[in-house]
Each structure stands twice: as structure tokens, then as C-alpha cells.
Design an enzyme around this catalytic site. Structure first.
Site, PDB file in Angstrom:
ATOM      1  N   LYS A  53      -3.086  -4.840  15.692  1.00 32.19           N
ATOM      2  CA  LYS A  53      -4.303  -4.163  16.162  1.00 32.19           C
ATOM      3  C   LYS A  53      -4.803  -4.785  17.461  1.00 32.19           C
ATOM      4  O   LYS A  53      -5.264  -4.070  18.360  1.00 32.19           O
ATOM      5  CB  LYS A  53      -5.361  -4.216  15.061  1.00 32.19           C
ATOM      6  CG  LYS A  53      -4.968  -3.344  13.860  1.00 32.19           C
ATOM      7  CD  LYS A  53      -5.701  -3.692  12.572  1.00 32.19           C
ATOM      8  CE  LYS A  53      -5.145  -2.873  11.417  1.00 32.19           C
ATOM      9  NZ  LYS A  53      -5.692  -3.262  10.106  1.00 32.19           N
ATOM     10  N   GLN A  97     -10.202  -7.023   7.563  1.00 35.01           N
ATOM     11  CA  GLN A  97      -8.846  -6.779   7.077  1.00 35.01           C
ATOM     12  C   GLN A  97      -8.786  -6.870   5.552  1.00 35.01           C
ATOM     13  O   GLN A  97      -9.232  -7.852   4.962  1.00 35.01           O
ATOM     14  CB  GLN A  97      -7.864  -7.778   7.709  1.00 35.01           C
ATOM     15  CG  GLN A  97      -6.420  -7.574   7.295  1.00 35.01           C
ATOM     16  CD  GLN A  97      -5.857  -6.242   7.740  1.00 35.01           C
ATOM     17  OE1 GLN A  97      -6.104  -5.785   8.856  1.00 35.01           O
ATOM     18  NE2 GLN A  97      -5.096  -5.597   6.867  1.00 35.01           N
ATOM     19  N   ASP A 120     -13.338   1.562  11.226  1.00 35.60           N
ATOM     20  CA  ASP A 120     -12.225   1.627  10.272  1.00 35.60           C
ATOM     21  C   ASP A 120     -12.533   2.599   9.125  1.00 35.60           C
ATOM     22  O   ASP A 120     -11.682   2.864   8.285  1.00 35.60           O
ATOM     23  CB  ASP A 120     -11.939   0.225   9.707  1.00 35.60           C
ATOM     24  CG  ASP A 120     -10.538   0.093   9.135  1.00 35.60           C
ATOM     25  OD1 ASP A 120      -9.639   0.851   9.553  1.00 35.60           O
ATOM     26  OD2 ASP A 120     -10.334  -0.771   8.258  1.00 35.60           O
TER      27      ASP A 120
END
Length: 283
Positions: A53, A97, A120
Site C-alpha cells: 500500500k 491493517q 478503507d
């Protein structure tokens, strides 16, 4: 001949567009879009994903802040770090994450992320707004799938879509996005009885269950659109949740594994971060 839904090619094209948008933001505001990534613990796969990312940010001219926290981090410590990033005006998007260590309340931490920085698409508020058709950043994998289908002009309205999987960041939001696109949606999962019969009725099949080749090629009806959101490493390079060998003889369109859905996930994260930076300028 089946249409190959090539996510790798589309993601590359979108990156070209994003580079232009990022450069425009730099010139008009003097600021660079920034994605903050939080990695808790020492899981090597998670570290790889975070690195990928960060590399994607660099490719489009964005910056990234990489926050690494130890395995023994508490929920309270992680919440404090998220609060800090929420309050940082230079940060436009926040990625926590998954997964975090077991002692942490992951849902509480996801939901601490500001809606305007939830690029996200992991918060309950963002999911609820998306499901109700209100503005929100979608969960990246299903949002990427929707973009891939739209790009290839796959007809959705009135089609019967079967989503196999019900995770909070893939199966459930995927079903809601397809419903909002006027599909008739069936959600299947590990407790579904006669899974094959449900698949045989589908105009669109989405494999999002996390089990290698659980969905058999023979279950899929001729002309269906096949979307495989799974990836499982193999000696041959990898397979998905759907048996794809020979699928081009059955499906009207399909996503390859690898190179289909996967590239669209990170691409969507970067695109939504750019959108967040643009929205901040307009606010």
C-alpha cells in the site's frame, strides 16, 4: 469467448489518472495527500500488505505515514493513536491493517476512525451509510469489484447475484452494493444448505468465502459473470475461491486469479484517499 475482467490493467489506468489528480492538489494547495497505515504486531503477511500500500502511494505521488506498534499493544493505546491521526490535518486517510492481536478490540478501533478518513471502508457508520445509499467510502475489495464491473459495462440491474461469504469487509458490503445496483441478491455462507443449487441460479457469482476452489465450475450456469475475490498461494502461483480452470467455456465474463480483483483492492484504497484529500479542499 469470455470477457476477462482484467483488474491489473484497469488499476494501472486509474493510477495514471490519480497521478494527475494528486499533482493538481499539490499545485493548488501546496499539500500532498497522505495515507496513514497502522500495523500492530509482527505478522509478516500484514507487513507485506502494508508495504504494498505504501508503494502504491508512491506510484501516484502521495505520501504515507507508517505507524508500527508492538504485539502487546492494548486497545486503549491503539485508540489513542487513531485519535492522534484523526486530529492530524495532514492525514487524509487511515488504514488499520487487519488482523490485530487478539487482546485488541478490533471493531472498537475500526469504529474510532473518523468517517471522513475511513478510506478503507471499515466503520459501522460507513457501512450503514453505504447500505442506505448515502455518501461513504466503500470497503475496498467490494468497491473495487463494482468499479471493475462498471468499467466493463456488465449489466447488473435485474440480475440474480449470489455472494458466497458474509464477512464484514467483503461479503456483506458486496451484497449491499449489488442490491443498490438493482440486483436481486442471495447471500450464502458456511451454513448454507445445497450451496450448488444456489450457485446454479446465479447470473453473477461472487466468491468471497476464503476457501480454495470451494465453488465448482460445474455449478455455474452458462453465461454467468464470475467474480473471484479469493486468493490462496499454490505451487502454480495461486488459486481463488472458484474453480476457474476452463471457466472461459462457461462464463460470459470472469476475473482471473491473480490479476482480477486483487489489484482493484489497493487501487480503491488509494483512489478513496485522493477523494478524501479533494473533499477536504472543497469543504
Amino acid at each position: 469467448m469470455s470477457l476477462v475482467l482484467d483488474g491489473k490493467a484497469l488499476a494501472s489506468n486509474i493510477e495514471n489518472e490519480l497521478r494527475t489528480r494528486v499533482e493538481r492538489l499539490k499545485q493548488t494547495t501546496g499539500r500532498t495527500p497522505i495515507l496513514a497505515t497502522i500495523l500492530v504486531g509482527d505478522d509478516p503477511a500484514s507487513a507485506t500488505y502494508v508495504r504494498m500500500k505504501g508503494n502504491a502511494c508512491k506510484r501516484v505521488g502521495m505520501d504515507s505515514i507508517r505507524v508500527e506498534m508492538p504485539q502487546e499493544t492494548t486497545t486503549e493505546q491503539l485508540l489513542a493513536k487513531i485519535d492522534e491521526l484523526n486530529a492530524n490535518p495532514d492525514v487524509h486517510g487511515i488504514l488499520l491493517q487487519h488482523p490485530v492481536p487478539a487482546q485488541i478490540d478490533e471493531r472498537a478501533c475500526f469504529d474510532r476512525i473518523s468517517l471522513t478518513k475511513d478510506v478503507d471502508g471499515v466503520t459501522c457508520l460507513g457501512f450503514g451509510r453505504m447500505a442506505m445509499g448515502e455518501p461513504a467510502y466503500g470497503s475496498c475489495t467490494p468497491q473495487g469489484i463494482m468499479h471493475l464491473l462498471e468499467h466493463h459495462q456488465i449489466e447488473l440491474a435485474g440480475k440474480h447475484a449470489v455472494v458466497v461469504g458474509r464477512s464484514a469487509i467483503l461479503g456483506k458490503p458486496m451484497a449491499m452494493m449489488l442490491l443498490n445496483a438493482n440486483c436481486t441478491v442471495t447471500i450464502c455462507h458456511s451454513k448454507t444448505v445445497n450451496l450448488a443449487e444456489h450457485i446454479r441460479q446465479a447470473d453473477i457469482v461472487v466468491g468471497a468465502v476464503g476457501v480454495p476452489e470451494l465453488i465448482k465450475k460445474d455449478w455455474i450456469k452458462t453465461g454467468a459473470v464470475v467474480v473471484d475475490a479469493g486468493f490462496h498461494p499454490t505451487d502454480e502461483g495461486g488459486c481463488g475461491d472458484i474453480e476457474l480452470d476452463g471457466i472461459q467455456e462457461i462464463a460470459s465474463a470472469y476475473t482471473p486469479v491473480p490479476g482480477g480483483v486483487g489489484p482493484m483492492t489497493i487501487n480503491t484504497l488509494i483512489r478513496q484517499t485522493v477523494e478524501a484529500a479533494e473533499a477536504k479542499v472543497q469543504s
